[in-house]
Write an enzyme that holds these catalytic residues in place. Sequence first.
Site, PDB file in Angstrom:
ATOM      1  CG  PHE A  17      -1.828  -1.152   1.339  1.00 20.17           C
ATOM      2  CD1 PHE A  17      -2.807  -1.499   0.379  1.00 20.17           C
ATOM      3  CD2 PHE A  17      -1.742  -1.918   2.301  1.00 20.17           C
ATOM      4  CE1 PHE A  17      -3.664  -2.287   0.166  1.00 20.17           C
ATOM      5  CE2 PHE A  17      -2.561  -3.282   2.167  1.00 20.17           C
ATOM      6  CZ  PHE A  17      -3.625  -3.423   1.399  1.00 20.17           C
ATOM      7  CB  SER A 247       8.816   0.817   9.237  1.00 23.08           C
ATOM      8  OG  SER A 247       8.612  -0.274   9.611  1.00 23.08           O
ATOM      9  CE  LYS A 248       4.987  -0.420   3.019  1.00 23.52           C
ATOM     10  NZ  LYS A 248       3.649  -0.346   2.419  1.00 23.52           N
ATOM     11  NE  ARG A 249      10.223  -5.396   8.491  1.00 23.00           N
ATOM     12  CZ  ARG A 249      11.130  -4.751   7.858  1.00 23.00           C
ATOM     13  NH1 ARG A 249      11.876  -3.654   8.569  1.00 23.00           N
ATOM     14  NH2 ARG A 249      11.394  -5.014   6.676  1.00 23.00           N
TER      15      ARG A 249
END
Length: 533
Positions: A17, A247-249
Amino acid sequence: MDSNMIKTRFAPSPTGFLHVGGARTALFNWLYARKHGGQFVLRIEDTDQVRSTAESAAGILSDLQWLGLNWDCGPQPGGVKNEYFQSMRLDLYNAHLDKLVKDGRAYEAYETPQQLAAMRMVAEKMKRPFRYRRNMPGRAERGSGPTVLRFEMPFETITFHDLILGDISVGGEEHDDIIIRKSDGFPTYHFAVVVDDHDMGITHVLRAQEHLMNTPKHLGLYQALGWQPPAHAHMPLVFNMDNTKMSKRDKTKAARAAAAAWIKQGHTLETLVEKSGIPADQLKEFLDKKTDDSRLAAAIGAALAVHLPEIDVQDFRRSGYLSDALLNFIALIGWSPGENREILSREEMLQLFSLETIGKTSGRFDRKKLLWMNGEYIRKRSIDDLLHDLAAFNAVTDYPIKHATESQQRDLLAMYQERTGTLAEMAENSRFFFEEPEMDAAAFKKHVESGNGRGLLQQIRDMLDSITDWSKDQLVPVIEKIIELGEKRGSAPQTLRVAICGGSVSPPLLETMCLLGRTTTLARIDKALQKTG
Ligand code: GLU
């Protein structure tokens, strides 16, 4: 085309995304192009065949449209592949690759990943960074492994002027002969980006600082291909408030922590499989950190009803942030328009934006400030504008307000405008208009069951029942009378509120009852009366 025209680009890789960092890159490129009467190009960098998906490309386009960042050249809405997808441009890359080979600047290499890892280890043992160079000893023989093309980087220092960071120099010993064509025949990012920025006439490359050390490699390629490079500007990274890189994490980390806490409470993994609908093997892989799939994180979050931190633009949209508020907020990460300006319209951003006012150090993502800003936007907006925002929100969510009529939505927006931070908060708090509310037991006990609550509620019911025309005009005098009822002024309205809304907090009673209508209002009172039974 005017040869001095500024042309910027946003070049996302469609491997997930659009996250807020990417949205900010897009915004700054858009602002720079629009401010200078130039063009803004959108290019989809899908040279990683394994990780790129059409779904991701379409999602990125839709998020950019939601943010109002329109492009002059790029893919068509929906993400149908055209020449702005790198995977459609292989002939062009191959032509330039051939030229580099002919000129002696590109050469084949045959190492397997294992061989490369071993070479890296040797370098590390000697406390030297590993740099692959054409003249190094021990290179693999032809045919012994997959064939890639590498670019012979120059040996001299490369210096360039970054429009934000100033002069940047990288010594010749730092250079590495990068791979420019992979064994699957696709160019690498480094090569495709240079060919395309040149071919598309990009004059300014504005991108995140994580790409800073890629720029010398790209400049090496420009030089070898005999092309004039564009200007470069690298923007500060986006950090969380706790100084970790956003971050996506962050989302997968939060989902893992929620799952661990839940299992610690004595639940089994099998129940989580059942609740989340994630197959057991995938769930185990996710919990063992073998994958960072944000869809699995979202499924765990939904199953355990825990809120995961928003990272992707879609997360913020689903959480009920307005696109204008989000855009305003991300503009201020690493950019300061001066005079402590915070709320800025697009026009004001365009007026004030310049590369000189972008900071060199990382920007902070302050969620509290975003929530405040969103509330400010909601309060200042017209109901017509909010109706548009709500439609965009409803398109990606499934609260009961989605199925309300336009006139109901208008009424709700007017009711909640002053009292909500996000559209999701409004959608959640207004559920009771559309579905039978779950009764707040404490509020029910306090306001309906105790003292003369029941008697009051019966009296209120009789008064409301006598109203024939359920209109504001008729309800106002009755509500005034309700306020006077009971020993303590204000206690009767609270009794009524709990009975019809299921809790002690709601928008004003008059508007609430108008929207609920006569039948539902009376039915809910009856139900409450029965409950006290
Ligand atoms: N496709 C690259 C990315 O998504 C683009 C980097 C660049 O702007 O050059 O990071």
